[in-house]
Design a protein around this motif. Structure first.
Motif, PDB file in Angstrom:
ATOM      1  N   SER A  33       6.659  37.324  67.356  1.00 35.70           N
ATOM      2  CA  SER A  33       5.440  36.537  67.175  1.00 35.70           C
ATOM      3  C   SER A  33       4.899  36.707  65.768  1.00 35.70           C
ATOM      4  CB  SER A  33       4.385  36.965  68.195  1.00 35.70           C
ATOM      5  OG  SER A  33       4.884  36.898  69.507  1.00 35.70           O
ATOM      6  N   THR A  34       4.952  37.933  65.279  1.00 40.44           N
ATOM      7  CA  THR A  34       4.589  38.244  63.909  1.00 40.44           C
ATOM      8  C   THR A  34       5.729  39.015  63.284  1.00 40.44           C
ATOM      9  OG1 THR A  34       3.105  39.580  62.498  1.00 40.44           O
ATOM     10  CG2 THR A  34       3.285  40.253  64.776  1.00 40.44           C
ATOM     11  N   PRO A  35       6.219  38.587  62.121  1.00 38.28           N
ATOM     12  CA  PRO A  35       5.732  37.466  61.323  1.00 38.28           C
ATOM     13  C   PRO A  35       6.505  36.164  61.509  1.00 38.28           C
ATOM     14  CG  PRO A  35       7.174  38.811  59.985  1.00 38.28           C
ATOM     15  CD  PRO A  35       7.118  39.471  61.345  1.00 38.28           C
ATOM     16  N   ALA A  36       7.619  36.158  62.266  1.00 43.39           N
ATOM     17  CA  ALA A  36       8.489  34.974  62.277  1.00 43.39           C
ATOM     18  C   ALA A  36       7.784  33.727  62.798  1.00 43.39           C
ATOM     19  CB  ALA A  36       9.736  35.256  63.111  1.00 43.39           C
ATOM     20  N   LEU A  37       7.158  33.813  63.977  1.00 40.58           N
ATOM     21  CA  LEU A  37       6.531  32.627  64.559  1.00 40.58           C
ATOM     22  C   LEU A  37       5.282  32.239  63.785  1.00 40.58           C
ATOM     23  CD1 LEU A  37       6.253  30.426  66.642  1.00 40.58           C
ATOM     24  CD2 LEU A  37       5.291  32.102  68.241  1.00 40.58           C
ATOM     25  N   SER A  38       4.451  33.207  63.429  1.00 41.78           N
ATOM     26  CA  SER A  38       3.216  32.876  62.713  1.00 41.78           C
ATOM     27  C   SER A  38       3.521  32.140  61.414  1.00 41.78           C
ATOM     28  CB  SER A  38       2.393  34.139  62.451  1.00 41.78           C
ATOM     29  OG  SER A  38       3.132  35.102  61.731  1.00 41.78           O
ATOM     30  N   HIS A  39       4.566  32.549  60.685  1.00 36.99           N
ATOM     31  CA  HIS A  39       4.887  31.895  59.414  1.00 36.99           C
ATOM     32  C   HIS A  39       5.552  30.540  59.637  1.00 36.99           C
ATOM     33  CE1 HIS A  39       4.096  35.107  56.319  1.00 36.99           C
ATOM     34  NE2 HIS A  39       3.810  35.694  57.465  1.00 36.99           N
ATOM     35  N   ALA A  93      -1.090  21.207  51.416  1.00 30.95           N
ATOM     36  CA  ALA A  93      -2.415  21.718  51.052  1.00 30.95           C
ATOM     37  C   ALA A  93      -2.495  21.997  49.555  1.00 30.95           C
ATOM     38  CB  ALA A  93      -2.733  22.976  51.841  1.00 30.95           C
ATOM     39  N   ARG A  94      -3.638  21.669  48.952  1.00 24.97           N
ATOM     40  CA  ARG A  94      -3.852  21.981  47.534  1.00 24.97           C
ATOM     41  C   ARG A  94      -4.147  23.455  47.317  1.00 24.97           C
ATOM     42  NH1 ARG A  94      -8.152  17.415  45.427  1.00 24.97           N
ATOM     43  NH2 ARG A  94      -6.799  15.567  45.568  1.00 24.97           N
ATOM     44  N   ALA A  95      -4.960  24.015  48.202  1.00 19.64           N
ATOM     45  CA  ALA A  95      -5.363  25.413  48.073  1.00 19.64           C
ATOM     46  C   ALA A  95      -5.655  25.955  49.460  1.00 19.64           C
ATOM     47  CB  ALA A  95      -6.584  25.548  47.179  1.00 19.64           C
ATOM     48  N   ILE A  96      -5.232  27.170  49.703  1.00 19.05           N
ATOM     49  CA  ILE A  96      -5.466  27.821  50.992  1.00 19.05           C
ATOM     50  C   ILE A  96      -6.562  28.863  50.807  1.00 19.05           C
ATOM     51  CG2 ILE A  96      -4.439  29.283  52.779  1.00 19.05           C
ATOM     52  CD1 ILE A  96      -1.773  27.890  52.123  1.00 19.05           C
ATOM     53  N   HIS A  97      -7.564  28.802  51.665  1.00 16.58           N
ATOM     54  CA  HIS A  97      -8.696  29.721  51.545  1.00 16.58           C
ATOM     55  C   HIS A  97      -8.629  30.864  52.551  1.00 16.58           C
ATOM     56  CE1 HIS A  97     -11.000  27.274  48.670  1.00 16.58           C
ATOM     57  NE2 HIS A  97     -10.479  26.228  49.310  1.00 16.58           N
ATOM     58  N   MET A  98      -8.393  30.553  53.805  1.00 15.13           N
ATOM     59  CA  MET A  98      -8.438  31.576  54.852  1.00 15.13           C
ATOM     60  C   MET A  98      -7.289  31.376  55.830  1.00 15.13           C
ATOM     61  SD  MET A  98     -12.482  31.443  55.830  1.00 15.13           S
ATOM     62  CE  MET A  98     -13.786  31.752  54.636  1.00 15.13           C
ATOM     63  N   ILE A  99      -6.683  32.481  56.239  1.00 11.31           N
ATOM     64  CA  ILE A  99      -5.649  32.456  57.280  1.00 11.31           C
ATOM     65  C   ILE A  99      -6.042  33.466  58.341  1.00 11.31           C
ATOM     66  CG2 ILE A  99      -3.218  32.805  57.831  1.00 11.31           C
ATOM     67  CD1 ILE A  99      -2.571  32.230  54.901  1.00 11.31           C
ATOM     68  N   ASP A 100      -5.931  33.065  59.582  1.00 12.78           N
ATOM     69  CA  ASP A 100      -6.281  33.952  60.691  1.00 12.78           C
ATOM     70  C   ASP A 100      -5.237  33.787  61.781  1.00 12.78           C
ATOM     71  OD1 ASP A 100      -7.590  35.004  63.156  1.00 12.78           O
ATOM     72  OD2 ASP A 100      -9.275  35.280  61.803  1.00 12.78           O
ATOM     73  N   VAL A 101      -4.588  34.883  62.144  1.00 10.02           N
ATOM     74  CA  VAL A 101      -3.596  34.890  63.221  1.00 10.02           C
ATOM     75  C   VAL A 101      -4.134  35.783  64.330  1.00 10.02           C
ATOM     76  CG1 VAL A 101      -1.213  35.394  63.875  1.00 10.02           C
ATOM     77  CG2 VAL A 101      -1.733  34.578  61.560  1.00 10.02           C
ATOM     78  N   ALA A 102      -4.045  35.328  65.563  1.00 10.42           N
ATOM     79  CA  ALA A 102      -4.573  36.095  66.692  1.00 10.42           C
ATOM     80  C   ALA A 102      -3.632  35.991  67.876  1.00 10.42           C
ATOM     81  CB  ALA A 102      -5.961  35.590  67.082  1.00 10.42           C
ATOM     82  N   ILE A 103      -3.493  37.108  68.596  1.00  7.37           N
ATOM     83  CA  ILE A 103      -2.693  37.158  69.821  1.00  7.37           C
ATOM     84  C   ILE A 103      -3.545  37.772  70.922  1.00  7.37           C
ATOM     85  CG2 ILE A 103      -0.717  38.247  70.952  1.00  7.37           C
ATOM     86  CD1 ILE A 103       0.823  37.993  68.388  1.00  7.37           C
ATOM     87  N   VAL A 146       4.808  28.524  61.977  1.00  5.48           N
ATOM     88  CA  VAL A 146       3.667  27.649  62.250  1.00  5.48           C
ATOM     89  C   VAL A 146       2.930  27.315  60.961  1.00  5.48           C
ATOM     90  CG1 VAL A 146       1.418  27.530  63.377  1.00  5.48           C
ATOM     91  CG2 VAL A 146       3.376  28.452  64.623  1.00  5.48           C
ATOM     92  N   LEU A 147       2.654  28.337  60.155  1.00  7.09           N
ATOM     93  CA  LEU A 147       1.902  28.106  58.922  1.00  7.09           C
ATOM     94  C   LEU A 147       2.641  27.193  57.964  1.00  7.09           C
ATOM     95  CD1 LEU A 147       0.438  31.664  58.432  1.00  7.09           C
ATOM     96  CD2 LEU A 147      -0.908  29.556  58.555  1.00  7.09           C
ATOM     97  N   LEU A 169       1.314  37.313  54.707  1.00  3.58           N
ATOM     98  CA  LEU A 169       0.460  36.130  54.601  1.00  3.58           C
ATOM     99  C   LEU A 169      -0.063  35.969  53.179  1.00  3.58           C
ATOM    100  CD1 LEU A 169      -1.641  36.469  57.888  1.00  3.58           C
ATOM    101  CD2 LEU A 169       0.247  34.882  57.461  1.00  3.58           C
ATOM    102  N   VAL A 170      -0.356  37.081  52.545  1.00  6.97           N
ATOM    103  CA  VAL A 170      -0.865  37.033  51.170  1.00  6.97           C
ATOM    104  C   VAL A 170       0.263  36.688  50.206  1.00  6.97           C
ATOM    105  CG1 VAL A 170      -2.045  38.341  49.368  1.00  6.97           C
ATOM    106  CG2 VAL A 170      -2.628  38.725  51.773  1.00  6.97           C
ATOM    107  N   THR A 171       1.425  37.316  50.396  1.00  2.00           N
ATOM    108  CA  THR A 171       2.559  37.086  49.504  1.00  2.00           C
ATOM    109  C   THR A 171       3.021  35.633  49.539  1.00  2.00           C
ATOM    110  OG1 THR A 171       3.300  39.358  49.830  1.00  2.00           O
ATOM    111  CG2 THR A 171       4.917  37.801  48.977  1.00  2.00           C
ATOM    112  N   ARG A 172       3.103  35.051  50.730  1.00  5.30           N
ATOM    113  CA  ARG A 172       3.698  33.721  50.863  1.00  5.30           C
ATOM    114  C   ARG A 172       2.700  32.584  50.666  1.00  5.30           C
ATOM    115  NH1 ARG A 172       6.457  31.758  55.281  1.00  5.30           N
ATOM    116  NH2 ARG A 172       7.846  30.661  53.837  1.00  5.30           N
ATOM    117  N   TYR A 173       1.411  32.798  51.008  1.00  4.87           N
ATOM    118  CA  TYR A 173       0.475  31.672  51.000  1.00  4.87           C
ATOM    119  C   TYR A 173      -0.675  31.827  50.006  1.00  4.87           C
ATOM    120  CZ  TYR A 173       3.056  30.701  55.247  1.00  4.87           C
ATOM    121  OH  TYR A 173       4.067  30.469  56.149  1.00  4.87           O
ATOM    122  N   ALA A 174      -0.828  33.004  49.412  1.00  3.44           N
ATOM    123  CA  ALA A 174      -1.844  33.245  48.374  1.00  3.44           C
ATOM    124  C   ALA A 174      -3.219  32.711  48.750  1.00  3.44           C
ATOM    125  CB  ALA A 174      -1.382  32.640  47.052  1.00  3.44           C
TER     126      ALA A 174
END
Length: 548
Positions: free
Chosen positions: A135-141, A151-161, A143-144, A226-231
């Motif tokens: 589920s993390t990180p393969a599925l969450s990424h 998207a021009r800019a990503i501000h917030m990412i939230d993953v929850a299980i 999906v993302l 999440l930070v490395t891939r989507y900044a």
């Protein structure tokens, strides 16, 4: 017919991965320490599963080569054993040396982060080593990658299980959670790396298809990836939750004991807490789910929240963490997965490949989108009617960080000091650094955090529908009227509610906060707060500037 050696085959996730492999026509060498559960699994899944009693600790390249000689169709080792925290990568290294692919369900931050050290050896051997095929990180990424496209800019990412309470919980999973509960966890929040306590940063939200669920910070590889891939510019969080409030809040209380230094760790409580979880297993539901959301500026310039939700019915939730691994092993077995090397399992399995595995289960998914309104104060007052410093100090779209300096006068008496601490109001403070973080939500509310040295003041603001603001501090809500002044803005308290009931005037807080540009053009503030029966609770003042 291809064969996979499955470690931890009789665990909560191992059994389900074995079932998926057999259903896919892939033979399984099912490895676990105890023979009786292996026999029961073989009886249930049939001739494609061969029991293999063995201890994971004895796995080395020589043993794997011997197994490959006995089973010429053996192509991969899948590890569902856990926990992976603080484990050396020797089993994966042994698989490489034996010329076998490696796929694991690791959710350990250190394990997944370190797997890249094997990349050169894996490429030379011509095998794939995929860490975190879960589920993390393969599925969450996966999906993302879909919901952030364009998207021009990503501000917030939230993953929850949030699993259903009736879902089985292996002791290994509990050890992984308890090992970090209350401990400082490195997290990207507010546009910077900081720390927060494990099982902290709690939230209670409505998840589509599941209803209200409690969630708290949980350490997983996503906190880095999440930070490395989507900044993201503001936040990248991963939370997990327990369906029953008594269990979730009970763990939060125990975590506080660790955070406060009263306990070193919750690991010694693993077995008793696991036993308690079994006693409570009949309660709650067998419905679990996962939510992945992103707040981004879209190509059309609109600030929008996109949210993907998965709901698993009738006990199928525990299959979800195994499905990315199943998709990877299917791809390795039929030759459609071309990746070779060693890496976290992100950007390797696309969403459609994983989603194909949902069909065998009672799993539904959906994507919702919601546009953000203008910032709260701009909606109420208009952006052009206030000094520029005040407008900039409320431009929460969707996140704003302000830094500066402030000082505070403490409470007038000990009872007032107790009330101030209860609501996070600043105590007597000489001039000190101050940071304020504001986060907007699609429903138009704003969550504010004022970080004073040693104390954080939190509140949630929303429009009251009459041109004013309701500001909630836990069970207490202050009613604020806004009015322009000669040099800025005044926020005056006109009343308060506690637990939804209107407070009499002698119990309600009194405040007339001022916001204005100081001599240097910065956002300045002066906030007195008092209660008639208690006198002054605090008075804080200072200046702030937006963080670039």
């Amino acid at each position: 017919m291809k064969t996979v050696l499955l470690l931890g085959a009789t665990g909560a996730f191992g059994e389900r991965l074995a079932e998926g492999l057999v259903r896919s026509g892939i033979a399984v060498l099912a490895a676990a320490r105890r023979e009786a559960p292996l026999r029961a699994l073989a009886a249930r899944l049939g001739p494609l599963l061969t029991p293999l009693p063995m201890d994971r600790a004895g796995l080395d390249a020589a043993r794997l080569r011997a197994l490959a000689a006995e089973h010429p169709a053996l192509i991969a080792v899948a590890d569902a054993s856990g926990p992976f925290q603080d484990r050396p990568p020797e089993p994966a290294r042994a698989a490489i040396e034996a010329g076998l692919h490696w796929v694991d369900l690791a959710d350990a931050r250190d394990w997944v982060a370190g797997i890249g050290a094997l990349d050169g050896a894996a490429r030379q051997a011509g095998v794939a080593v995929l860490a975190g095929a879960s589920s993390t990180p393969a599925l969450s990424h996966a999906v993302l990658d879909v919901i952030t496209a364009g998207a021009r800019a990503i501000h917030m990412i939230d993953v929850a299980i949030s699993p259903g309470n009736r879902a089985p919980r292996g002791e290994a999973v509990m050890r992984a959670i308890l090992s970090r509960a209350g401990q400082p966890i490195r997290v990207f929040r507010g546009g910077r790396w900081t720390t927060a306590p494990g099982w902290g940063l709690s939230d209670r939200r409505t998840i589509a298809g599941l209803g209200r669920r409690r969630l708290s910070l949980c350490e997983t590889p996503d906190l880095d990836l999440l930070v490395t891939r989507y900044a993201p510019r503001a936040d990248a969080l991963f939370r997990a939750g327990l369906e029953l409030g008594v269990m979730h809040q009970g763990l939060a209380a125990l975590s506080w004991l660790v955070e406060a230094g009263l306990l070193r760790s919750l690991l010694p409580l693993t077995r008793p807490l696991h036993g308690l979880a079994r006693l409570l297993a009949p309660f709650g539901t067998d419905r679990g789910g996962m939510e992945v959301s992103v707040v981004a500026e879209e190509a059309d310039g609109v600030l929008r929240r996109r949210c993907w939700t998965l709901v698993a019915e009738e006990g199928d939730g525990p299959f979800v963490p195994t499905l990315p691994a199943l998709a990877a092993l299917r791809g390795l077995a039929d030759g459609s997965l071309a990746f070779r090397g060693a890496a976290p399992c992100v950007g390797i399995l696309d969403y459609d490949r994983i989603a194909e595995t949902f069909a065998a289960h009672r799993i539904t998914t959906r994507i919702d989108a919601m546009d953000f309104p203008a910032p709260l104060f701009a909606r109420l007052l208009g952006e052009g009617t206030l000094p520029a410093a005040i407008v900039a100090g409320h431009a929460v779209a969707p996140f704003l960080a302000l830094e500066g300096r402030g000082s505070a006068e403490g409470a007038a008496n000990p009872l007032g000091a107790l009330a101030a601490r209860l609501f996070g109001l600043p105590a007597a403070t000489a001039e000190a650094p101050l940071r304020v973080e504001m986060r907007a939500a699609p429903d138009g509310t704003e969550a504010w955090e004022r970080h004073w040295p040693g104390r954080t003041m939190r509140s949630v603001l929303r429009a009251d529908g009459k041109g004013g603001i309701e500001e909630r501090f836990g069970p207490l809500t202050g009613l604020l009227a806004l009015r322009r002044s000669a040099d800025g803005l005044v926020l005056e308290t006109t009343g308060a509610r506690a637990f939804g009931l209107r407070l009499p005037r002698f119990l309600a807080p009194i405040s007339a906060a001022r916001e204005y540009p100081d001599a240097e053009g910065r956002f300045a503030f002066d906030v007195p707060i008092a209660v008639p029966l208690l006198g002054r609770l605090t008075r804080y003042r200072g200046w702030l500037s937006p963080v670039a």
